[in-house]
Design a protein around this motif. Structure first.
Motif, mmCIF file in Angstrom:
data_model
loop_
_atom_site.group_PDB
_atom_site.id
_atom_site.type_symbol
_atom_site.label_atom_id
_atom_site.label_comp_id
_atom_site.label_asym_id
_atom_site.label_seq_id
_atom_site.Cartn_x
_atom_site.Cartn_y
_atom_site.Cartn_z
ATOM 1 N N GLY A 45 28.190 -0.520 -46.233
ATOM 2 C CA GLY A 45 26.870 -0.638 -45.620
ATOM 3 C C GLY A 45 25.819 -0.823 -46.689
ATOM 4 N N ALA A 46 24.596 -1.130 -46.251
ATOM 5 C CA ALA A 46 23.515 -1.385 -47.203
ATOM 6 C C ALA A 46 23.167 -0.113 -47.961
ATOM 7 C CB ALA A 46 22.295 -1.892 -46.449
ATOM 8 N N SER A 47 22.524 -0.284 -49.132
ATOM 9 C CA SER A 47 22.044 0.903 -49.814
ATOM 10 C C SER A 47 20.926 1.490 -48.958
ATOM 11 C CB SER A 47 21.558 0.574 -51.219
ATOM 12 O OG SER A 47 20.440 -0.256 -51.175
ATOM 13 N N HIS A 203 30.122 -1.139 -51.499
ATOM 14 C CA HIS A 203 29.648 -2.299 -50.758
ATOM 15 C C HIS A 203 30.508 -3.503 -51.102
ATOM 16 C CE1 HIS A 203 27.176 -2.288 -54.449
ATOM 17 N NE2 HIS A 203 27.764 -3.446 -54.511
ATOM 18 N N TYR A 243 26.182 -6.124 -36.588
ATOM 19 C CA TYR A 243 25.851 -5.916 -38.000
ATOM 20 C C TYR A 243 27.079 -6.109 -38.887
ATOM 21 C CZ TYR A 243 24.614 -3.793 -42.431
ATOM 22 O OH TYR A 243 24.433 -3.575 -43.771
ATOM 23 N N LEU A 247 27.325 -8.744 -41.944
ATOM 24 C CA LEU A 247 27.674 -8.300 -43.294
ATOM 25 C C LEU A 247 28.856 -9.113 -43.819
ATOM 26 C CD1 LEU A 247 26.801 -6.060 -45.279
ATOM 27 C CD2 LEU A 247 28.583 -4.618 -44.307
ATOM 28 N N PRO A 258 22.523 -15.052 -45.193
ATOM 29 C CA PRO A 258 21.966 -13.748 -44.829
ATOM 30 C C PRO A 258 21.223 -13.793 -43.502
ATOM 31 C CG PRO A 258 20.539 -14.824 -46.426
ATOM 32 C CD PRO A 258 21.657 -15.790 -46.127
ATOM 33 N N ILE A 259 21.245 -12.690 -42.749
ATOM 34 C CA ILE A 259 20.328 -12.584 -41.614
ATOM 35 C C ILE A 259 18.996 -12.109 -42.184
ATOM 36 C CG2 ILE A 259 22.025 -12.141 -39.801
ATOM 37 C CD1 ILE A 259 21.293 -9.116 -40.158
ATOM 38 N N PRO A 260 17.873 -12.475 -41.546
ATOM 39 C CA PRO A 260 16.575 -12.061 -42.092
ATOM 40 C C PRO A 260 16.291 -10.573 -41.853
ATOM 41 C CG PRO A 260 16.299 -13.321 -40.048
ATOM 42 C CD PRO A 260 17.761 -13.325 -40.369
ATOM 43 N N GLY A 261 15.237 -10.108 -42.507
ATOM 44 C CA GLY A 261 14.767 -8.740 -42.280
ATOM 45 C C GLY A 261 15.451 -7.729 -43.165
ATOM 46 N N SER A 262 15.052 -6.461 -43.034
ATOM 47 C CA SER A 262 15.732 -5.429 -43.794
ATOM 48 C C SER A 262 15.909 -4.183 -42.946
ATOM 49 C CB SER A 262 14.970 -5.116 -45.086
ATOM 50 O OG SER A 262 13.636 -4.813 -44.802
ATOM 51 N N ARG A 265 13.279 1.795 -42.314
ATOM 52 C CA ARG A 265 13.067 2.938 -43.188
ATOM 53 C C ARG A 265 13.218 4.227 -42.363
ATOM 54 N NH1 ARG A 265 11.240 2.540 -47.549
ATOM 55 N NH2 ARG A 265 11.124 0.295 -47.374
ATOM 56 N N ASN A 267 11.541 6.872 -41.983
ATOM 57 C CA ASN A 267 10.379 7.399 -41.266
ATOM 58 C C ASN A 267 9.856 6.426 -40.209
ATOM 59 O OD1 ASN A 267 9.268 5.446 -42.810
ATOM 60 N ND2 ASN A 267 8.076 6.799 -44.121
ATOM 61 N N ARG A 278 16.889 -6.638 -35.612
ATOM 62 C CA ARG A 278 17.454 -7.763 -36.368
ATOM 63 C C ARG A 278 18.624 -8.401 -35.632
ATOM 64 N NH1 ARG A 278 19.018 -5.478 -42.121
ATOM 65 N NH2 ARG A 278 19.102 -7.662 -42.754
ATOM 66 N N GLU B 113 7.589 -6.577 -48.490
ATOM 67 C CA GLU B 113 6.580 -6.303 -47.469
ATOM 68 C C GLU B 113 5.351 -5.647 -48.088
ATOM 69 O OE1 GLU B 113 8.470 -4.249 -44.216
ATOM 70 O OE2 GLU B 113 10.090 -5.743 -44.233
ATOM 71 N N SER B 125 14.583 1.582 -51.671
ATOM 72 C CA SER B 125 16.025 1.474 -51.923
ATOM 73 C C SER B 125 16.264 0.542 -53.109
ATOM 74 C CB SER B 125 16.722 0.927 -50.686
ATOM 75 O OG SER B 125 16.430 -0.439 -50.541
ATOM 76 N N MET B 153 24.740 -3.888 -57.238
ATOM 77 C CA MET B 153 24.582 -2.630 -56.514
ATOM 78 C C MET B 153 24.114 -2.847 -55.070
ATOM 79 S SD MET B 153 25.517 -0.669 -58.890
ATOM 80 C CE MET B 153 25.264 0.915 -58.104
ATOM 81 N N LEU B 154 24.002 -4.084 -54.648
ATOM 82 C CA LEU B 154 23.400 -4.342 -53.341
ATOM 83 C C LEU B 154 24.438 -4.779 -52.312
ATOM 84 C CD1 LEU B 154 20.299 -6.306 -54.654
ATOM 85 C CD2 LEU B 154 20.590 -3.849 -54.384
ATOM 86 N N ASP B 155 24.117 -4.580 -51.057
ATOM 87 C CA ASP B 155 25.027 -5.005 -49.998
ATOM 88 C C ASP B 155 24.985 -6.528 -49.859
ATOM 89 O OD1 ASP B 155 23.285 -5.733 -47.335
ATOM 90 O OD2 ASP B 155 22.284 -4.349 -48.684
ATOM 91 N N ALA B 156 25.978 -7.075 -49.161
ATOM 92 C CA ALA B 156 26.154 -8.526 -49.104
ATOM 93 C C ALA B 156 24.943 -9.250 -48.511
ATOM 94 C CB ALA B 156 27.406 -8.850 -48.290
ATOM 95 N N ILE B 157 24.319 -8.668 -47.493
ATOM 96 C CA ILE B 157 23.188 -9.357 -46.861
ATOM 97 C C ILE B 157 21.996 -9.416 -47.813
ATOM 98 C CG2 ILE B 157 21.525 -9.246 -44.953
ATOM 99 C CD1 ILE B 157 23.759 -8.097 -43.216
ATOM 100 N N ALA B 160 22.678 -11.902 -50.632
ATOM 101 C CA ALA B 160 22.486 -13.298 -50.229
ATOM 102 C C ALA B 160 20.998 -13.612 -50.078
ATOM 103 C CB ALA B 160 23.240 -13.575 -48.925
ATOM 104 N N GLN B 161 20.230 -12.662 -49.529
ATOM 105 C CA GLN B 161 18.782 -12.889 -49.376
ATOM 106 C C GLN B 161 18.117 -13.132 -50.735
ATOM 107 O OE1 GLN B 161 17.426 -9.339 -47.384
ATOM 108 N NE2 GLN B 161 17.570 -10.238 -45.343
ATOM 109 N N TYR B 164 19.220 -16.482 -52.355
ATOM 110 C CA TYR B 164 18.596 -17.644 -51.720
ATOM 111 C C TYR B 164 17.198 -17.875 -52.273
ATOM 112 C CZ TYR B 164 21.922 -19.350 -48.350
ATOM 113 O OH TYR B 164 23.006 -19.956 -47.782
#
Lengths: 307, 200
Positions: A45-47, A203, A243, A247, A258-262, A265, A267, A278, B113, B125, B153-157, B160-161, B164
């Protein structure tokens, strides 16, 4: 047999916002994983998705401002703080993520020898160094003299010599060359084949696929899918959660799209499904409530649309 | 604007030579992969190219001229661990404007952002921090970018972002990129050619 069961785990942190005002930030919500003896569970999964926090929760080394709910049991009994303290380093070993976990003032050979519980510590340390291709001079070096890959292999060595039954490896492979990665992964497989349970937090999905039995996919502090390793194949059509599919498709050996966005958070989590903002197949219904984890095709998924 | 390293040799103190006689060139707009087993001096070589270390032997030139030692370095290095490459006591906005102020379009492209700018580094992160490091390096228009395990150290998505965005900028500016990575698949996907540190 299940040796470590994490049920409905939620973790939140008390944080100061301004002056003396505090708020509670949810970082892990209703998370479930199970470690079986003889099995490797890869957690991907993502960090910021809560992978390392899960490891720290199991070992009882979260910071003081953490609030934990849910249960973690080891060998059929609830894992209390006292039990965690006596088990960590002996029965449950952590290979930490950051190479900063090495003692900067101690020669690395000694750091590894400290973890040996039975037998000749020096011989055990030399054997494991040779196996991980660390030259004999390395044992006398201090951490600042090591390259990133050498430091990682040192951390790996401490877990290998400890004789633990559960090994939690938090990103053990980044920055290592393929030969060493293969060696490290084979070590994990050997642990598992000898009856240990391994949780491999990573990852690097590709490496995980070569040795893991199951893969748990994390997103924004919860498990979205637990799938047998064979499902990560082709263009991901056997996967259950959108998801997981995204991934898988973003890997350089697949489509690299990649799919957009992140990731949201902690909070600012969405009220419904955490992935909905997303998600390409999200509907109004997804925004109403966080879906429950459910059984689906020999795996588990947290998505109302998954088939 | 060709980056050329000639006969580079380096060692720490009286230690053994990490490498000697290394020759390496990158043309504008070219993407070159650099591999070697762990501990062979890849990162040290990158630090030399980016001006963090002086080579003990040999020279680094851009378009035949020595690299200026003052002002903005035309070769920018992105490190593997972004949390170690930003000042923990500065908010992100200050970190970002350490070089020149990057234009909003660049921040947009990297998916940074507005709300992140007022945060401290430890509130973001690894993937978010790395976007800032890339933006900081690209803000002043470097001729070459070195990505030393930039997305390891980052995930695949997220990986890739970021790639790009970097590739798009590199294409637009004819910027050369040197990629250090252990991930063969990523190298195959990104590089025009891959060289091994010992065999230059």
């Amino acid at each position: 047999m299940s040796i470590l069961v994490v049920e409905n785990l939620s973790i939140s942190f008390n944080q100061y916002t301004e002056s003396l005002k505090q708020k509670n930030v949810n970082v892990i919500s209703s998370l479930n994983v199970t470690l079986e003896e003889g099995e490797i569970l890869a957690v991907v999964g993502a960090s910021g998705s809560g992978k390392s926090l899960l490891a720290h929760a199991i070992l009882g080394i979260l910071p003081n401002n953490a609030n934990i709910s849910g249960t973690i049991s080891y060998d059929g009994e609830i894992l209390t703080a006292a039990r965690q303290a006596s088990l960590r380093g002996t029965e449950i070993a952590l290979i930490p993520q950051s190479v900063n976990y090495l003692d900067p003032l101690m020669r690395v050979g000694n750091q590894v020898r400290n973890s040996v519980k039975v037998g000749d510590a020096v011989a055990a340390q030399r054997k494991v160094f040779e196996r991980l291709r660390l030259k004999s001079g390395v044992e006398n070096m201090y951490p600042f003299q090591l390259s990133g890959g050498m430091a990682r292999r040192t951390l790996l060595s401490t877990a290998i010599v400890s004789g633990a039954k559960v090994i939690i490896a938090d990103e053990p492979t980044p920055g290592l060359d393929p030969v060493v990665i293969k060696e490290a992964l084979e070590n994990f497989r050997e642990f598992a084949d000898n009856g240990c349970a391994v949780m491999l937090i990573t990852h690097d999905i590709e490496s995980a696929l070569t040795i893991a039995d199951k893969i748990a996919v994390f997103y924004a502090g919860t498990t979205v899918e637990i799938a047998p390793v064979e499902n990560f194949n082709g263009d991901g059509e056997a996967l259950r959660h959108p998801y997981s599919k995204a991934l898988w498709r973003a890997l350089p050996q697949n489509e690299f799209i990649p799919i957009p966005g992140s990731q949201p958070r902690p909070n600012n989590l969405p009220s419904g499904c955490l992935f909905a903002p997303r998600c390409p197949i999200a509907t109004l219904e997804c925004e109403l409530a966080q879906p429950e984890m459910r059984e689906l095709r020999n795996g588990r998924v947290r998505c109302i649309h998954a088939t | 604007m060709q980056l050329e390293a000639k006969n580079i040799g380096f060692r720490y103190g009286d230690g053994p030579w990490l490498f000697q006689g290394v020759n390496f060139t990158v043309k504008p707009g070219e993407i070159v992969g650099l591999t070697a087993p762990s501990g062979r001096g890849k990162t040290t070589f990158c630090r030399i190219l980016a001006g963090y270390e002086k080579p003990l032997e040999g020279s680094i030139t851009i378009e035949g001229l020595p690299v200026p030692t003052r002002g903005f370095h035309p070769v920018q290095l992105i490190f593997q661990h972004p949390e170690k490459a930003v000042n923990p006591r500065w908010k992100m906005e200050k970190v970002l404007s350490e070089g020149e102020k990057p234009d909003p379009e660049l921040l947009d492209l990297l998916g940074i952002e507005q709300e992140w700018l007022t945060r401290w580094p430890n509130e973001l992160s690894g993937g978010e921090l790395q976007r800032f490091c890339v933006a900081r390096a690209l803000g002043s228009n470097p001729h070459f970018l070195i990505a030393d395990e930039m997305t390891t150290m980052l995930d695949a998505i997220t990986q890739a972002q970021i790639w790009y965005a970097v590739l798009e900028i590199a294409k637009k500016r004819k910027m050369g990129i040197i990629i250090v990575s252990h991930e063969e698949k990523l190298m195959q996907r990104l590089c025009h050619r891959v060289v091994e540190l010992k065999s230059f």
